[in-house]
Design an enzyme around this catalytic site. Structure first.
Site, mmCIF file in Angstrom:
data_model
loop_
_atom_site.group_PDB
_atom_site.id
_atom_site.type_symbol
_atom_site.label_atom_id
_atom_site.label_comp_id
_atom_site.label_asym_id
_atom_site.label_seq_id
_atom_site.Cartn_x
_atom_site.Cartn_y
_atom_site.Cartn_z
ATOM 1 N N ILE A 30 -67.558 -47.858 -22.612
ATOM 2 C CA ILE A 30 -67.817 -46.441 -22.869
ATOM 3 C C ILE A 30 -69.171 -46.215 -23.572
ATOM 4 O O ILE A 30 -69.696 -45.096 -23.576
ATOM 5 C CB ILE A 30 -66.652 -45.830 -23.697
ATOM 6 C CG1 ILE A 30 -66.518 -44.340 -23.455
ATOM 7 C CG2 ILE A 30 -66.769 -46.149 -25.168
ATOM 8 C CD1 ILE A 30 -66.111 -43.961 -22.065
ATOM 9 N N HIS A 93 -62.076 -59.941 -24.457
ATOM 10 C CA HIS A 93 -62.767 -59.248 -23.360
ATOM 11 C C HIS A 93 -64.137 -59.868 -23.150
ATOM 12 O O HIS A 93 -64.792 -60.315 -24.086
ATOM 13 C CB HIS A 93 -62.906 -57.743 -23.643
ATOM 14 C CG HIS A 93 -63.559 -57.411 -24.940
ATOM 15 N ND1 HIS A 93 -62.897 -57.482 -26.147
ATOM 16 C CD2 HIS A 93 -64.817 -57.015 -25.236
ATOM 17 C CE1 HIS A 93 -63.722 -57.130 -27.122
ATOM 18 N NE2 HIS A 93 -64.898 -56.864 -26.602
ATOM 19 N N HIS A 95 -67.918 -59.083 -21.688
ATOM 20 C CA HIS A 95 -68.880 -58.053 -21.306
ATOM 21 C C HIS A 95 -69.676 -58.545 -20.101
ATOM 22 O O HIS A 95 -70.283 -59.626 -20.166
ATOM 23 C CB HIS A 95 -69.898 -57.798 -22.430
ATOM 24 C CG HIS A 95 -69.349 -57.198 -23.673
ATOM 25 N ND1 HIS A 95 -69.494 -55.855 -23.981
ATOM 26 C CD2 HIS A 95 -68.669 -57.741 -24.715
ATOM 27 C CE1 HIS A 95 -68.943 -55.604 -25.167
ATOM 28 N NE2 HIS A 95 -68.435 -56.739 -25.626
HETATM 29 P P1 AMP Z 1 -66.879 -55.996 -29.185
HETATM 30 O O1 AMP Z 1 -65.447 -56.031 -29.681
HETATM 31 O O2 AMP Z 1 -67.865 -56.217 -30.301
HETATM 32 O O3 AMP Z 1 -67.112 -56.919 -28.028
HETATM 33 O O4 AMP Z 1 -67.158 -54.514 -28.670
HETATM 34 C C1 AMP Z 1 -66.153 -53.743 -28.062
HETATM 35 C C2 AMP Z 1 -66.732 -52.964 -26.906
HETATM 36 O O5 AMP Z 1 -65.704 -52.122 -26.414
HETATM 37 C C3 AMP Z 1 -67.918 -52.054 -27.268
HETATM 38 O O6 AMP Z 1 -69.005 -52.339 -26.377
HETATM 39 C C4 AMP Z 1 -67.361 -50.647 -27.075
HETATM 40 O O7 AMP Z 1 -68.319 -49.735 -26.575
HETATM 41 C C5 AMP Z 1 -66.234 -50.865 -26.095
HETATM 42 N N1 AMP Z 1 -65.152 -49.901 -26.215
HETATM 43 C C6 AMP Z 1 -64.468 -49.569 -27.336
HETATM 44 N N2 AMP Z 1 -63.526 -48.639 -27.063
HETATM 45 C C7 AMP Z 1 -63.624 -48.381 -25.734
HETATM 46 C C8 AMP Z 1 -62.941 -47.507 -24.827
HETATM 47 N N3 AMP Z 1 -61.946 -46.704 -25.240
HETATM 48 N N4 AMP Z 1 -63.320 -47.509 -23.528
HETATM 49 C C9 AMP Z 1 -64.319 -48.302 -23.091
HETATM 50 N N5 AMP Z 1 -64.996 -49.147 -23.894
HETATM 51 C C10 AMP Z 1 -64.659 -49.180 -25.195
#
Ligand code: AMP
Length: 129
Positions: A30, A93, A95
């Protein structure tokens, strides 16, 4: 208690879904580094990637590669980038980030998209899956 990504997988929080199978779910980040920035999430809510069982880790990597190949077909870029961070959301997750410059991989520069641009991006990637 379920985390945000489990709620997305369950459909309780909306997402721009790219692909899904029985073990993993892919959707657009997002707050993307670049257009096409996608997250591949395990359906099992495990915090840290290296705590996954071998078979779950290998499955996530194969799933991520399948999605990455589709992203590179849908979104022209120099490289398909892959990162694992997990500092914000404690649910494994990967990226997947289309890279054109090093700054696309830094999580410092962000792009903003409208809802229709997000949806068009997800639809375009889906065409290659
Ligand atoms: P990290 O845990 O540091 O790998 O980052 C979490 C990632 O999840 C970030 O890039 C956020 O932009 C993304 N994120 C968090 N909430 C959402 C959501 N509801 N939908 C899509 N992406 C999300």
């Amino acid at each position: 208690m379920q985390g945000v990504f489990s709620k997305i997988i369950a459909g309780q929080i909306p997402s721009y879904k790219v692909f899904e199978d029985e073990n993993c779910y892919a959707f657009l980040d997002i707050n993307p580094n670049a257009v096409g920035h996608t997250l591949c999430v395990t359906k099992k809510e495990v915090d840290k990637i290296f705590d996954l069982l071998d078979q779950d880790y290998n499955y996530l990597m194969q799933f991520s590669r399948k999605v990455a190949v589709a992203i590179q077909k849908a979104i022209p870029c120099r490289r398909g980038g892959m990162s694992v961070i997990g500092l914000e959301v404690p649910h494994v997750h990967v990226h997947l980030i289309p890279l054109n410059a090093m700054e696309d991989a830094t999580f410092q520069k962000k792009v903003s998209l409208t809802p229709s641009e997000f949806q068009a991006t997800a639809t375009k990637i889906q065409e290659y899956l």
